[in-house]
Design a protein around this motif. Sequence first.
Motif, PDB file in Angstrom:
ATOM      1  N   PHE A 117       0.828  -1.195   0.000  1.00 15.20           N
ATOM      2  CA  PHE A 117       0.000   0.000   0.000  1.00 15.20           C
ATOM      3  C   PHE A 117       0.861   1.242   0.000  1.00 15.20           C
ATOM      4  O   PHE A 117       1.839   1.350   0.741  1.00 15.20           O
ATOM      5  CB  PHE A 117      -0.906   0.052   1.238  1.00 15.20           C
ATOM      6  CG  PHE A 117      -2.048  -0.908   1.191  1.00 15.20           C
ATOM      7  CD1 PHE A 117      -1.981  -2.113   1.876  1.00 15.20           C
ATOM      8  CD2 PHE A 117      -3.187  -0.612   0.464  1.00 15.20           C
ATOM      9  CE1 PHE A 117      -3.037  -3.005   1.834  1.00 15.20           C
ATOM     10  CE2 PHE A 117      -4.245  -1.496   0.411  1.00 15.20           C
ATOM     11  CZ  PHE A 117      -4.161  -2.699   1.091  1.00 15.20           C
ATOM     12  N   LEU A 154      -4.077   9.628   7.015  1.00 15.15           N
ATOM     13  CA  LEU A 154      -3.390   8.929   5.939  1.00 15.15           C
ATOM     14  C   LEU A 154      -4.410   8.506   4.896  1.00 15.15           C
ATOM     15  O   LEU A 154      -5.414   7.886   5.227  1.00 15.15           O
ATOM     16  CB  LEU A 154      -2.675   7.702   6.481  1.00 15.15           C
ATOM     17  CG  LEU A 154      -1.253   7.827   7.005  1.00 15.15           C
ATOM     18  CD1 LEU A 154      -0.820   6.524   7.637  1.00 15.15           C
ATOM     19  CD2 LEU A 154      -0.293   8.239   5.914  1.00 15.15           C
ATOM     20  N   PHE A 173      -4.921   6.130   1.700  1.00 16.83           N
ATOM     21  CA  PHE A 173      -4.300   4.937   1.137  1.00 16.83           C
ATOM     22  C   PHE A 173      -4.757   4.682  -0.295  1.00 16.83           C
ATOM     23  O   PHE A 173      -5.907   4.959  -0.655  1.00 16.83           O
ATOM     24  CB  PHE A 173      -4.645   3.706   1.972  1.00 16.83           C
ATOM     25  CG  PHE A 173      -3.872   3.599   3.244  1.00 16.83           C
ATOM     26  CD1 PHE A 173      -4.306   4.243   4.391  1.00 16.83           C
ATOM     27  CD2 PHE A 173      -2.707   2.854   3.295  1.00 16.83           C
ATOM     28  CE1 PHE A 173      -3.590   4.144   5.573  1.00 16.83           C
ATOM     29  CE2 PHE A 173      -1.982   2.739   4.478  1.00 16.83           C
ATOM     30  CZ  PHE A 173      -2.420   3.392   5.621  1.00 16.83           C
ATOM     31  N   GLY A 174      -3.849   4.098  -1.064  1.00 16.17           N
ATOM     32  CA  GLY A 174      -4.233   3.557  -2.348  1.00 16.17           C
ATOM     33  C   GLY A 174      -4.968   2.235  -2.163  1.00 16.17           C
ATOM     34  O   GLY A 174      -5.133   1.755  -1.037  1.00 16.17           O
ATOM     35  N   SER A 175      -5.388   1.634  -3.269  1.00 18.44           N
ATOM     36  CA  SER A 175      -6.176   0.388  -3.203  1.00 18.44           C
ATOM     37  C   SER A 175      -5.323  -0.860  -3.078  1.00 18.44           C
ATOM     38  O   SER A 175      -5.869  -1.956  -2.949  1.00 18.44           O
ATOM     39  CB  SER A 175      -7.073   0.274  -4.440  1.00 18.44           C
ATOM     40  OG  SER A 175      -8.013   1.329  -4.454  1.00 18.44           O
TER      41      SER A 175
END
Lengths: 115, 112
Positions: A90, A104, A106-108
């Motif tokens: 991630f 934060l 987060f991407g996937s």
Amino acid sequence: EAQVTQNPRYLITVTGKKLTVTCSQNMNHEYMSWYRQDPGLGLRQIYYSMNVEVTDKGDVPEGYKVSRKEKRNFPLILESPSPNQTSLYFCASSPLRTGKGEKLFFGSGTQLSVL
Amino acid sequence: TQLLEQSPQFLSIQEGENLTVYCNSSSVFSSLQWYRQEPGEGPVLLVTVVTGGEVKKLKRLTFQFGDARKDSSLHITAAQTGDTGLYLCAGATPNTGNQFYFGTGTSLTVIP
């Protein structure tokens, strides 16, 4: 839409074949970070960057490289991947860290398998 | 370095039941966050607590930061199937450059 974009989502590779996982954020965040997630171990930090051209090791940096040439991009490089780097990765970003609770984003995630 | 320990690691309950998840450490944190992660997605922030003894509520979820800022708990009242997911606590400490360290996670399954 504010987001962190990682690519690819899934990657299968062989031992020793260099690879790069890209990460881009469109929120003008100073801070970016890479984590790996393994069962029972939670999220462990690999590398982080407080701003352009500033990168630091996290808890598990061995076998990884990063760069921060532009504010929006923070690629993760595996020069010679090994099977123990099989994991879910991630990328995350936030405004500058002051320890007071910056969120934060987060991407996937990128599921990497090294054969 | 595993600064944060979560318990239990796995939890399976019936819809309508109450539950509590714990996040413990020997370190003092300047702030602590709780995230929820659903399959195939990254963690999403639920709450941030910064003051010792602080209690925050988010609908059926109640978060508490310990008086000494070393531990936290998440209590869910009348759990619903939509609460299913991985719950992660994360603490920041000036000793580590204000980096957030994540707990080991609690996987919650709510059965209809």
